[in-house]
Design an enzyme around this catalytic site. Structure first.
Site, mmCIF file in Angstrom:
data_model
loop_
_atom_site.group_PDB
_atom_site.id
_atom_site.type_symbol
_atom_site.label_atom_id
_atom_site.label_comp_id
_atom_site.label_asym_id
_atom_site.label_seq_id
_atom_site.Cartn_x
_atom_site.Cartn_y
_atom_site.Cartn_z
ATOM 1 N N ASP A 50 45.085 35.756 34.161
ATOM 2 C CA ASP A 50 44.244 36.597 33.293
ATOM 3 C C ASP A 50 44.753 36.576 31.856
ATOM 4 O OD1 ASP A 50 42.751 37.238 35.518
ATOM 5 O OD2 ASP A 50 43.575 39.264 35.737
ATOM 6 N N ASP A 76 36.979 29.346 34.101
ATOM 7 C CA ASP A 76 37.886 28.909 33.032
ATOM 8 C C ASP A 76 37.154 28.102 31.975
ATOM 9 O OD1 ASP A 76 37.428 26.599 34.492
ATOM 10 O OD2 ASP A 76 39.538 26.071 34.728
#
Length: 166
Positions: A50, A76
């Site tokens: 994260d 991502d």
């Protein structure tokens, strides 16, 4: 990440591309894919994953103007839409992002690099532009770059040798 999600990115970008006052203006789509998120998650945990995603968002925010549109469109994957001024080109933009990425890594106390692969596609705004087609072109350029990148993620070269052996 405090940037647009997929839907917000598409809506905001399409609104600007289709705006009649922007017809014929030069623009870009940057498609960015974080490198090695799975390794960071597996080795250091999801909190570091994260953290890395937030860093990518911050690198992109630091690389563009506040009026440009930045979004995380997948796990991502990130995209940026920007209208260009006459002095900008895709190579200068890529160098600016890489510089901000380098600064972020130099200032990070993490044992790994936070990197992204980039695909940048330039086009002219027009009400008939298909954003999905433009994104596909930028995505194709991204994967060409990703194929030719080093696979190292660790700042310590010994760890990279271990990764290469796996």
């Amino acid at each position: 990440t405090k940037i647009y999600n997929r839907r917000g990115f598409f809506e905001a970008t399409q609104s600007i591309i289709k705006d009649e006052s922007n017809h014929g203006k030069d623009a870009i789509i940057v498609f960015a894919d974080m490198d090695n998120l799975k390794i960071i998650n597996d080795v250091y945990g999801h909190e570091d994953g994260d953290f890395s995603l937030i860093q990518i968002a911050n690198i992109l925010k630091d690389s563009f103007r506040s009026t440009d549109i930045i979004g995380r469109i997948g796990g991502d994957e990130f995209c940026v839409f920007a209208l260009l001024n006459c002095k900008e080109n895709t190579e200068n933009i890529k160098l600016r992002i890489k510089k901000m990425q380098s600064i972020a890594n130099d200032n990070s106390n993490k044992p790994y690099y936070i990197n992204m692969s980039l695909g940048i596609h330039a086009f002219k705004c027009d009400p008939h532009v298909n954003l999905s087609v433009i994104l596909d072109k930028a995505d194709s350029l991204l994967y060409t770059e990703k194929k030719n990148k080093r696979k190292y993620i660790y700042k310590d070269s010994l760890d990279n040798k271990i990764l290469d052996a796996q």
